[in-house]
Design an enzyme around this catalytic site. Structure first.
Site, PDB file in Angstrom:
ATOM      1  N   LEU A  12       0.821  -1.211   0.000  1.00 14.26           N
ATOM      2  CA  LEU A  12       0.000   0.000   0.000  1.00 14.26           C
ATOM      3  C   LEU A  12       0.851   1.255   0.000  1.00 14.26           C
ATOM      4  CD1 LEU A  12      -2.653  -1.044   2.688  1.00 14.26           C
ATOM      5  CD2 LEU A  12      -3.010  -0.906   0.217  1.00 14.26           C
ATOM      6  N   GLN A  39       5.228   2.810   1.076  1.00 17.59           N
ATOM      7  CA  GLN A  39       6.542   2.612   1.659  1.00 17.59           C
ATOM      8  C   GLN A  39       7.052   3.923   2.220  1.00 17.59           C
ATOM      9  OE1 GLN A  39       8.170   0.674  -2.020  1.00 17.59           O
ATOM     10  NE2 GLN A  39       8.980  -0.820  -0.573  1.00 17.59           N
ATOM     11  N   GLY A  55      10.178   5.699   5.361  1.00 14.92           N
ATOM     12  CA  GLY A  55      11.493   5.527   5.948  1.00 14.92           C
ATOM     13  C   GLY A  55      11.542   4.413   6.971  1.00 14.92           C
ATOM     14  N   GLN A  56      10.422   4.140   7.640  1.00 12.02           N
ATOM     15  CA  GLN A  56      10.416   3.145   8.704  1.00 12.02           C
ATOM     16  C   GLN A  56      10.033   1.753   8.223  1.00 12.02           C
ATOM     17  OE1 GLN A  56       8.152   4.441  12.103  1.00 12.02           O
ATOM     18  NE2 GLN A  56       8.904   6.528  11.938  1.00 12.02           N
ATOM     19  N   GLY A  57       9.345   1.648   7.101  1.00 14.02           N
ATOM     20  CA  GLY A  57       8.955   0.325   6.645  1.00 14.02           C
ATOM     21  C   GLY A  57       7.951   0.346   5.516  1.00 14.02           C
ATOM     22  N   THR A  58       7.359  -0.828   5.258  1.00 12.14           N
ATOM     23  CA  THR A  58       6.416  -1.024   4.160  1.00 12.14           C
ATOM     24  C   THR A  58       5.071  -1.483   4.721  1.00 12.14           C
ATOM     25  OG1 THR A  58       8.262  -1.720   2.755  1.00 12.14           O
ATOM     26  CG2 THR A  58       6.042  -2.254   1.987  1.00 12.14           C
ATOM     27  N   ASP A  67       4.796  14.377  13.765  1.00 11.71           N
ATOM     28  CA  ASP A  67       5.004  14.214  12.324  1.00 11.71           C
ATOM     29  C   ASP A  67       3.692  14.407  11.569  1.00 11.71           C
ATOM     30  OD1 ASP A  67       6.486  13.855  10.039  1.00 11.71           O
ATOM     31  OD2 ASP A  67       6.532  11.669  10.140  1.00 11.71           O
TER      32      ASP A  67
END
Length: 742
Positions: free
Chosen positions: A420, A422, A424-427, A539
């Site tokens: 869905l 991607q 900086g921290q993951g997918t 954020d």
């Protein structure tokens, strides 16, 4: 004759293999286009960079001046310069794989690498400042000492030398330095102070530098990308798009430009046609995870076990990995051994057979159990348990502990087609549980202490939140190699996509924009002042605002969030967040307050009003930052020149002015003058009530006028009066004329 034919076949096969390996070697060596010079002295010059005296096709057709290299052959060895020899900007290294340019001085063409450079100041009476030339941010560090005896060589901790990180995507800057006590008492060994930006590791502090600094030149590392388009925008023009076969395209972190990289399992120059070639992972033990046998494949590799063993052949680190001896094979070994020393009875054979059947299963279960426990601890399971149990009223029942096999099935083995998004921290993968529930599974990219802390933090934060406009945490998985979070599935993507993606089927209406702004403000107000423990999101941005099936807003991504005690006013943290949404006061002080979230929300409000990106190279250089661009437009009475067409066509003047005023207040440089999120939420709710009287308001206490610093929320509702000269805006207290007749 047969032997001769076999030798002939072997010779032919050897020749073919030799040609194949020669082709691979040539592919590895090709860094630029045919007929183009690939080096200047000791420096390799990979395409899209190219020498100025070569054929124009030897360097990028996108911003060709940015990739121009001039080679000075009058020196030995020759020296490469950026742009031309007279610029004195010497190129030390060009990396296509990392998209980095290493030079000996600053240029404004590409942003500074925030991970490869440091801001450093030297002196015993020194205050150094780093300022963006466009006024987006500033920060610095201080260094002091009273005696040479206080100082240690090689250490930049604030005694004789200080250093600090720089923010991402910094193009152009000014640095300044001052003495806070006129060098009183240190003139004998420190007559001057120095400050500079340099590559990490290129400078080692020495006490002697206090008297005279000898660092010349100072290397810097820059990040580079192509053009000012995103991948999606660039792909629309196949003739100018520069990513070739077997490559991936990723958007630059600056918000403009794109980068090409070879697919996983491929190597080469992604900007050269057909240069991304298969890598033989089996030839390098460090490139594969095979325990026994490795088989190279196009773009990847596979592992297997030798005869007599079963398993996936991979090294330890995952459930079911490795090679386990087959029972029958083990039985053959045991029986053969027994036969070698003498006959064995029927009972002994039965015992051996049972042992052969049971032992591998027991070993596998034991190994899997140990591996699950190892992952549980590494993924922060113990810390997570402690923090969840420490929460008042214990919210642990809100999160289910999922099994890895269940999530593996739900996501079709984490199929790439299920991705869905991607970050900086993951997918994030889309999945479906056996009961038909659609879920979103967030899978971390790598394993390190910092990301495990973020993972644990996100679970703890979301376990304390129950709000309809905050994405719901369904559970988590701790037995996988990387931590997994399971959320409710929010089907309609992000607000960022709808505001900035021209391919969307329909524009975001003014009514929808107002509602989304009100919903997000309500969620943040809840986090700041109504949650059991106050939470700062840290954020807030349009890409972290999801839209459900009814296009209602859901605030997401709490990996950077922090909870605070009731009596806390701020958090002192390392500066982090997203460029374009940063609170400038946070930059300067490293103190994150609730008003820092207010500033970020103000940027989102401006996005909703203008349809513009927070940072854009398509605007003039002084207007690249959306927040400052919007405020200047308001101060110059050009508000309606910068609004989105949908807002102009369907928004009422008085509504636009209220939201614009609110956004301007949120974007105040000083946090104490910004409204609270509760005030913002109430003002947006009041505006919705005025445009639609049937809207059900919240409880009467929240509707009352909330006064903070003697400013009443209701006082910002404008009153419009029509005159012959046009529309005039009057505020009850704060008189801020913003409106130009349209």
């Amino acid at each position: 004759m047969v032997i001769y034919k076999l030798l002939l076949k072997a010779a032919v096969l050897g020749a073919l293999l030799g040609l194949y390996h020669k082709h691979l070697a040539q592919a590895d060596e090709s860094i630029t286009k045919p007929g183009c010079q690939s080096s200047c002295g000791n420096l390799s010059i990979p395409y899209p960079s190219g020498l100025s005296d070569s054929d124009p096709h030897c360097r990028s057709h996108i911003n060709p001046s940015s990739f121009r290299v001039d080679c000075d052959n009058s020196t030995k060895p020759p020296v490469a310069y950026f742009w031309n020899k007279s610029s004195t900007i010497e190129i030390l290294d060009i990396s296509v794989e990392d998209h980095e340019l290493r030079i000996n001085t600053l240029i404004g063409e590409f942003p500074l690498s925030s991970t490869k450079n440091k801001f450093t100041a030297i002196g015993c009476d020194t205050s150094a400042f780093f300022r963006d030339r466009h006024g987006k941010f500033s920060f610095g560090c201080m260094s002091s000492c009273s005696s040479v005896l206080d100082i240690s060589n090689g250490s930049c901790t604030g005694i004789g030398c200080c250093e600090t990180s720089i923010p991402r995507n910094t193009f152009d800057y000014n640095i300044s330095i001052m003495s806070f006590s006129n060098h009183s008492g240190v003139l004998d060994f420190n007559p001057c102070s120095y400050t500079f930006v340099a590559e990490i590791g290129s400078y080692n502090f020495s006490v002697g530098d206090l008297k005279q600094l000898k660092v010349n030149p100072i290397p810097l590392v820059l990040d580079w990308a192509l053009g000012d388009q995103t991948c999606e925008e660039a792909k629309k023009n196949s003739t100018s798009y520069m990513c070739t076969k077997n490559t991936n395209c990723t958007d630059a972190e600056t918000g403009y430009g794109y980068k090409c990289t070879c697919l996983e399992g491929y190597g080469g120059n992604p900007y050269l046609e057909n240069d991304c070639h298969d890598i033989d992972e089996c030839a390098d033990p460090e490139m594969n995870q095979c325990e026994k046998i490795c088989h190279n494949a196009i773009g990847s590799y596979t592992c297997s076990c030798p005869n007599g063993y079963y398993g996936d052949g991979k090294k330890g680190g995952g459930i079911g990995h490795g090679c386990t001896i087959k029972p029958l094979h083990l039985m053959g070994i045991l029986v053969g051994g027994a036969a070698g020393v003498g006959a064995i009875g029927a009972i002994g054979v039965i015992v051996l057979l049972l042992l052969c059947w049971w032992l591998p299963k027991y070993t596998k279960r034991r190994r899997e159990a140990k591996l699950k426990q190892k992952f549980f601890q590494r993924n922060g399971g113990i810390v997570l348990q402690q923090r969840l149990f420490s929460i008042e009223n214990n919210h642990m029942e809100k999160g289910k502990l999922f099994a890895l096999t269940e999530l593996d099935t739900a996501t079709d083995h984490f199929n790439k087609n299920r991705i869905l998004g991607q970050g900086g921290q993951g997918t994030v993968f889309k999945g479906m549980l056996l009961d038909g529930t659609i879920i979103a599974v967030k899978k971390s990219k790598v394993i390190d202490i910092g990301q495990v802390k973020q993972f644990v933090n996100e679970i703890v934060i979301l376990s304390q939140i129950n709000h309809r406009n905050v994405v719901k945490l369904l559970g988590f998985c701790l037995e996988s190699e990387v931590p997994l979070l399971i959320y409710e599935f929010v089907p309609n993507g992000t607000l960022y996509q709808y505001l900035h993606d021209p391919d969307k089927e329909f524009p975001v209406s003014w009514e929808m924009r107002l509602r989304i702004a009100s919903e997000v403000a309500g969620a943040l107000s809840y986090l700041h002042s109504a949650a059991a423990i106050p939470v700062y999101h840290r954020d807030i941005k349009s890409s972290n605002i999801l839209l459900d099936e009814k296009y209602r807003a859901k605030v997401s991504d709490f990996g950077a969030s922090r909870s605070i005690t009731i009596d806390q006013t701020h958090l002192t943290t390392m500066v982090r967040g997203t460029f374009g949404y940063f609170d400038p006061e946070y930059y300067q002080t490293s103190q994150f307050t609730d008003k820092s979230d207010v500033y970020s929300f103000g940027v989102v409000l401006v996005e909703l009003l203008t349809g513009e990106k927070p940072i854009s190279q398509l605007r003039a250089e002084e207007d690249r930052n959306l927040a400052s661009y919007f405020i200047i437009s308001m101060e110059e009475n050009r508000l309606f020149d910068v609004l989105d067409k949908e807002v102009l066509d369907h928004g009422k003047n008085e509504e636009i002015i209220v939201v614009s005023n609110l956004a301007k207040r949120c974007l105040g440089l000083h946090g104490r003058y910004r409204p609270t999120m509760k005030e913002v939420a109430m003002e947006l709710e009041r505006l919705q009530s005025l445009r639609n009287p049937t809207v059900v308001r919240q409880n009467e206490e929240e509707i009352d006028c909330i006064r903070t610093e003697s400013i009443c929320v209701s006082s910002t509702i404008p009153m419009l009066k029509q005159s012959e000269a046009g529309i005039e805006l009057t505020l009850m207290e704060n008189d801020q004329s913003l409106l130009s007749p349209r």
